[in-house]
Design an enzyme around this catalytic site. Sequence first.
Site, mmCIF file in Angstrom:
data_model
loop_
_atom_site.group_PDB
_atom_site.id
_atom_site.type_symbol
_atom_site.label_atom_id
_atom_site.label_comp_id
_atom_site.label_asym_id
_atom_site.label_seq_id
_atom_site.Cartn_x
_atom_site.Cartn_y
_atom_site.Cartn_z
ATOM 1 N N CYS A 154 0.795 -1.336 -0.081
ATOM 2 C CA CYS A 154 0.163 0.132 -0.168
ATOM 3 C C CYS A 154 0.858 1.352 0.066
ATOM 4 O O CYS A 154 0.638 2.286 -0.683
ATOM 5 C CB CYS A 154 -0.897 0.142 1.026
ATOM 6 S SG CYS A 154 -0.259 -0.877 2.833
ATOM 7 N N HIS A 204 -2.915 6.076 4.276
ATOM 8 C CA HIS A 204 -1.560 6.474 4.605
ATOM 9 C C HIS A 204 -1.189 7.374 4.282
ATOM 10 O O HIS A 204 -1.503 8.158 3.224
ATOM 11 C CB HIS A 204 -0.779 5.334 4.346
ATOM 12 C CG HIS A 204 -1.055 3.771 4.541
ATOM 13 N ND1 HIS A 204 -1.780 3.554 5.636
ATOM 14 C CD2 HIS A 204 -0.553 2.573 4.023
ATOM 15 C CE1 HIS A 204 -1.805 2.131 5.680
ATOM 16 N NE2 HIS A 204 -0.982 1.593 4.903
HETATM 17 O O1 L14 Z 1 0.710 -5.541 1.940
HETATM 18 O O2 L14 Z 1 -0.054 -2.241 7.697
HETATM 19 O O3 L14 Z 1 2.540 -6.053 2.651
HETATM 20 O O4 L14 Z 1 0.596 -3.829 8.750
HETATM 21 C C1 L14 Z 1 1.612 -5.969 5.388
HETATM 22 C C2 L14 Z 1 1.289 -5.184 6.386
HETATM 23 C C3 L14 Z 1 0.543 -4.039 3.965
HETATM 24 C C4 L14 Z 1 0.377 -3.313 5.359
HETATM 25 C C5 L14 Z 1 1.490 -5.664 2.645
HETATM 26 C C6 L14 Z 1 0.373 -3.322 7.725
HETATM 27 C C7 L14 Z 1 1.238 -4.940 4.269
HETATM 28 C C8 L14 Z 1 0.660 -3.969 6.673
#
Ligand code: L14
Length: 341
Positions: free
Chosen positions: A129, A246
């Site tokens: 993200c 975010h």
């Molecule tokens: O898609 O906010 O790699 O804890 C893994 C953890 C996205 C966000 C990913 C989080 C994520 C995430």
Amino acid sequence: MREYTVAVAGATGVVGQEMIKVLAERRFPVKRLLPLASQRSVGKEVEFQGSKVKVELLTKDSFEGVDIALFSAGAGVSKEIAPQAAKSGAIVIDNSSAFRMDPEVPLVVPEVNPQDAFGHKGIIANPNCSTIQMVVVLKPVHDAFGIERVVVSTYQSVSGWGKEAVDQLWNELEEIVSEHEPIVRKEIPRVLPYQIAFNLFPHIDVFMDEDYTKEEWKMVNETRKIMHSDIRVTATCVRVPVLISHSEAVNVQLREKAAVKEIRTVLSNAPGVIVEDDVLNNIYPMPLYAAGKDEVFVGRIRKDNTVDNGFWLWIVADNLRKGAALNAVQIAELLVKEGKV
Ligand code: L14
């Protein structure tokens, strides 16, 4: 127009739910929606285009006759099941980190590297993200002026982790809100490493090489892969008590001279980007206002006079939409448009 059988693996999660919502909103040509999830969610129903659809068990054998499979059930599940889904003939668009850095798997943001999608061998990866929203803005700047180096700090919402982290924040707030004390610490069951209400921590995903987190390494490596560039990136990823969206403070060093006005013009014309940058009227992007929107918002565009050709950007986007579900559906749309499904 042809219509497709679309499976959503992880259909009851925050991203899975958003995927189903985005498919309906954008009138993706769905012949049949197949919501899949683990045993815990079997029997639940999801809403799609005004009707209820029963959630079925996600297994390796779920994908017979499926054209497109959107996966958001965690990296473990993707590693185990996505290859089999692809073998069954589905094109998998995987939102987990399982295959992102696999050289055989394209990592795609439609505004940035759409052509890469067409080289898939059954699986296309949806980037992280924080990376997605950053590259949507960096790409047009890179094309115009060249980017040498990026230093980014993120301010990431709890929904990125998933539903339990959203619940954690709500539960903490409910416990704390009546206390009116400057320092309130509560030991409430949690999934994030610490209390997040009235707090923040520089810790997203697990710690790895050189004391960076996996989330920070994702931003470094995924950016380079998506942009086909050896652009240098360094990141600090921070969890903040925000529900959705975010935010990122991004310092870029350009190869060529540029004026703030020129950068603003380039970004105003960039696909998927909205410039909100009018400080005289207190206009700048904020997570609360980016939530529910499709675009990536950028503001606070200004010179960094401590280096040659240095600039600051403030970038905000809905992590569940452009950061996850929307980007995945846009990849599917790209394949449909080019007749590649
Ligand atoms: O898609 O906010 O790699 O804890 C893994 C953890 C996205 C966000 C990913 C989080 C994520 C995430």
